[in-house]
Design a protein around this motif. Structure first.
Motif, mmCIF file in Angstrom:
data_model
loop_
_atom_site.group_PDB
_atom_site.id
_atom_site.type_symbol
_atom_site.label_atom_id
_atom_site.label_comp_id
_atom_site.label_asym_id
_atom_site.label_seq_id
_atom_site.Cartn_x
_atom_site.Cartn_y
_atom_site.Cartn_z
ATOM 1 N N ASN A 89 -3.898 5.809 -5.556
ATOM 2 C CA ASN A 89 -2.646 6.004 -4.817
ATOM 3 C C ASN A 89 -2.569 7.378 -4.155
ATOM 4 N N VAL B 206 1.462 4.118 -13.508
ATOM 5 C CA VAL B 206 1.458 4.217 -12.036
ATOM 6 C C VAL B 206 2.706 3.588 -11.409
ATOM 7 N N GLU C 188 1.921 2.074 -2.091
ATOM 8 C CA GLU C 188 1.035 2.436 -3.207
ATOM 9 C C GLU C 188 0.496 1.168 -3.855
ATOM 10 N N ASP D 69 -0.024 11.793 -6.990
ATOM 11 C CA ASP D 69 0.499 10.569 -7.589
ATOM 12 C C ASP D 69 0.582 10.816 -9.083
ATOM 13 N N SER D 70 1.702 10.425 -9.642
ATOM 14 C CA SER D 70 1.951 10.812 -11.022
ATOM 15 C C SER D 70 2.778 9.766 -11.733
HETATM 16 MG MG LIG Z 1 2.891 6.187 -7.667
#
Ligand SMILES: [Mg+2]
Ligand SMILES: O=c1[nH]cnc2c1ncn2[C@@H]1O[C@H](COP(=O)(O)OP(=O)(O)O)[C@@H](O)[C@H]1O
Length: 199
Positions: A46, A80, A38, A66-67
């Motif tokens: 990502n 991120v 990532e 993606d979180s």
């Molecule tokens: Mg991530």
């Protein structure tokens, strides 16, 4: 339609499967396909990296999430970088690390963000985003969910996300909202795209 779920995070897989029940989509595991690093600066980048890689390698539409959690008192950290916050290896260690960072801090406001991307092998991308606002406790509560769930009380509730069932969490959560938008966009099924790989 067979859709590959491009994650090895079992908490996410459970939530994605629950949220897409009844759509008729056959969700398949990624198997041995390695996901790219990532390297993006945003959730969108990502999620696209993960979903595109899985779609290209498998030749199927692929779904990736993606979180992260953004903490007001930490200027939006870890964001991120939530999955490897403090270089800690487990959810429990990352929760301890976050609590240490917030020790004595009065402002416990935070939000979860989820970006879900459905990528097709022909390079087409669909992007959905959801957010959930709430506050962080001074210690963990609850055994459901994953990640930072035991520390997070969503606005409008007194329980942590880890004290909710999968269905209760889905109804309000960042990921639940992103996946509901995905469902809405596909009420009449997945588009019959040309899924010839671009590579
Ligand atoms: Mg991530
Ligand atoms: O719904 C959630 N509850 C609790 N923590 C979450 C949630 N969504 C994301 N996170 C945290 O953010 C991280 C997001 O990780 P990321 O999306 O980069 O990759 P991963 O799929 O490898 O975990 C999770 O590992 C978790 O720590």
């Amino acid at each position: 339609m067979n859709v590959v779920v491009a994650t090895s995070n079992t908490g996410k897989i459970r939530e994605i499967e629950e949220a897409l029940q009844g759509t008729g989509w056959a969700l398949g595991p990624l198997g041995n396909v390695p996901l790219p690093e990532e390297t993006g600066a945003t959730y969108e980048e990502n999620a696209a990296l993960k979903a595109c890689a899985a779609a290209l390698i498998t030749g199927r539409p692929a779904l990736a999430d993606d979180s992260g959690i953004e903490v007001e008192a930490l200027q939006g950290e870890p964001g991120v970088y939530s999955a490897r916050y403090g270089n800690r290896d487990s959810d429990v260690e990352r929760n301890v690390y976050l609590l240490e960072k917030l020790r004595g801090e009065k402002n416990r406001r935070a939000k979860f963000v989820s970006v879900v991307i459905l990528a097709y092998p022909d390079g087409h991308l669909e992007t959905y985003r959801g957010e959930l606002h709430g506050t962080l406790l001074e210690g963990p509560r609850g055994a459901n969910g994953f990640g930072y769930d035991p520390l997070f009380v969503p606005d409008g509730d007194t329980r942590t996300l880890a004290e909710l069932t999968v269905a209760e969490k889905r109804a309000i959560s960042h990921r639940g909202r992103a996946l509901a938008a995905l469902r809405d966009a596909h009420r009449s099924g997945l588009p019959e795209r040309d899924i010839t790989p671009i590579l």
